[in-house]
Design an enzyme around this catalytic site. Structure first.
Site, PDB file in Angstrom:
ATOM      1  N   GLY A  75       0.819  -1.213   0.000  1.00 25.41           N
ATOM      2  CA  GLY A  75       0.000   0.000   0.000  1.00 25.41           C
ATOM      3  C   GLY A  75       0.851   1.259   0.000  1.00 25.41           C
ATOM      4  CB  SER A  78       2.673   3.098  -6.236  1.00 28.63           C
ATOM      5  OG  SER A  78       1.810   3.643  -7.210  1.00 28.63           O
ATOM      6  CE1 TYR A 142       6.829   4.683  -4.385  1.00 24.67           C
ATOM      7  CE2 TYR A 142       8.588   4.733  -6.012  1.00 24.67           C
ATOM      8  CZ  TYR A 142       7.581   4.057  -5.361  1.00 24.67           C
ATOM      9  OH  TYR A 142       7.319   2.752  -5.688  1.00 24.67           O
TER      10      TYR A 142
HETATM   11  C1  15L Z   1       8.227   2.127  -9.115  1.00 27.26           C
HETATM   12  O1  15L Z   1       8.591   2.064  -7.951  1.00 27.26           O
HETATM   13  C2  15L Z   1       6.842   2.521  -9.485  1.00 27.26           C
HETATM   14  O2  15L Z   1       5.890   2.100  -8.549  1.00 27.26           O
HETATM   15  C3  15L Z   1       6.454   2.068 -10.885  1.00 27.26           C
HETATM   16  O3  15L Z   1       5.303   2.773 -11.294  1.00 27.26           O
HETATM   17  C4  15L Z   1       7.590   2.269 -11.892  1.00 27.26           C
HETATM   18  O4  15L Z   1       7.856   3.627 -12.049  1.00 27.26           O
HETATM   19  C5  15L Z   1       8.827   1.547 -11.382  1.00 27.26           C
HETATM   20  O5  15L Z   1       9.172   1.971 -10.085  1.00 27.26           O
HETATM   21  C6  15L Z   1      10.045   1.737 -12.291  1.00 27.26           C
HETATM   22  O6  15L Z   1      11.083   2.210 -11.825  1.00 27.26           O
HETATM   23  O7  15L Z   1       9.952   1.371 -13.469  1.00 27.26           O
END
Ligand code: 15L
Length: 280
Positions: A75, A78, A142
């Site tokens: 969760g 993201s 993030y």
């Molecule tokens: C992630 O952590 C993301 O949740 C996903 O949407 C992509 O951006 C992925 O990384 C990525 O690095 O391709």
């Protein structure tokens, strides 16, 4: 088919990866407790229940985790977002997850991300791959929250013996869609088998896994997959001819995190390969 003795809590169940895990693990006959801040969009797998909850609400998370043996924590926000949007779900929410796990004696499987290390340069030629114990180099708020989550796992392991497996997920999509994903792609099948092993492994301690498929072009090296008993079965390589394109942006192409390091980037020249050196 082996199913865990206790129920498994899956957060982020309505997201892309959560939905896939709910379907795959539900099909194995697992007793799943699904939760998300938005409704679950699919028919509930047999043996699963769904409760809408906000990761900011500690009491709700504690109730959901009652009696669970493992928490698959997928969760939270993201993708890269402003700090204030990441703070509640990804930082406070994680604390609620770990407190619940401590009370229940449950194992946490944390959906971390390659963005916790996204400012490492991509290895070229025979340059060394990145190992699980190389430095964090988050590429945004993030990624910073993912690094915090992994360190929270380390602290709860050291202080309370809470086991946790931190999955540094590369790019989990139906298939690779750009050149970078030839290195970072994780198939849905490999993700489901990984989640299964993380829950069923006898002991994990505090572990870190590079969650990508068996890609010859992977950027990543040593991790704890043997402890978990997982080996990826798929590979991005067969898609190479379909994903020829590279972007025109040098920052995107330089770093492992791809487009994330380039967001709001304001340096005139790249930072040194060693984070603690002065500019070259
Ligand atoms: C992630 O952590 C993301 O949740 C996903 O949407 C992509 O951006 C992925 O990384 C990525 O690095 O391709």
């Amino acid at each position: 088919m082996t199913a865990p003795q206790k129920p498994v809590l899956l957060t982020g169940a309505s997201g892309n990866l959560g939905r896939h895990l709910a379907r795959s693990l539900g099909a194995l006959g697992w007793k799943l407790r699904l939760t998300d801040i938005v409704p679950f969009p699919d028919p509930l797998p047999e043996g699963a229940s769904f409760v809408k909850a906000d990761l900011n609400e500690g009491l709700a998370i504690a109730r959901l985790a009652e009696g669970c043996g493992a928490i698959l924590h997928f969760g939270g926000v993201s993708v890269e977002r402003p700090f204030e949007e990441v703070l509640g779900p990804n930082l406070r929410g994680l604390y609620h997850i770990y407190e619940a796990a401590r009370r229940e004696g449950a194992r946490v499987i944390f959906a971390s991300s390659n963005h916790s290390i996204g400012f490492h340069e991509r290895p070229e030629g025979n340059q060394a791959k990145l190992d699980f114990d190389d430095d964090f180099r988050p590429d945004g708020y993030y990624g910073l929250a993912k690094a915090y989550g992994e360190l929270m796992g380390r602290m709860y392991w050291d202080k309370h013996g809470v086991e946790n497996v931190n999955l540094r997920i590369g790019s989990c999509f139906p298939q690779p869609i750009d050149r970078r994903m030839l290195s970072t792609w994780l198939s849905f099948g490999d993700l489901a088998r990984l989640a299964e092993r993380c829950v069923l492994a006898e002991r994990t301690g505090h572990a870190v896994i590079w969650a990508c498929s068996n890609n010859p072009a992977s950027y990543w090296g040593r991790d704890h997959r043997e402890r978990i008993g997982w080996a990826p079965q798929d590979s991005a390589e067969p898609f190479r001819a379909e994903v020829g394109h590279i972007t025109a942006d040098p920052v995107t192409e330089r770093y492992q995190g791809g487009g994330y390091p380039a967001m709001e980037y304001s340096r005139k020249t790249p930072s040194p390969r060693d984070a603690f050196s002065l500019d070259e």
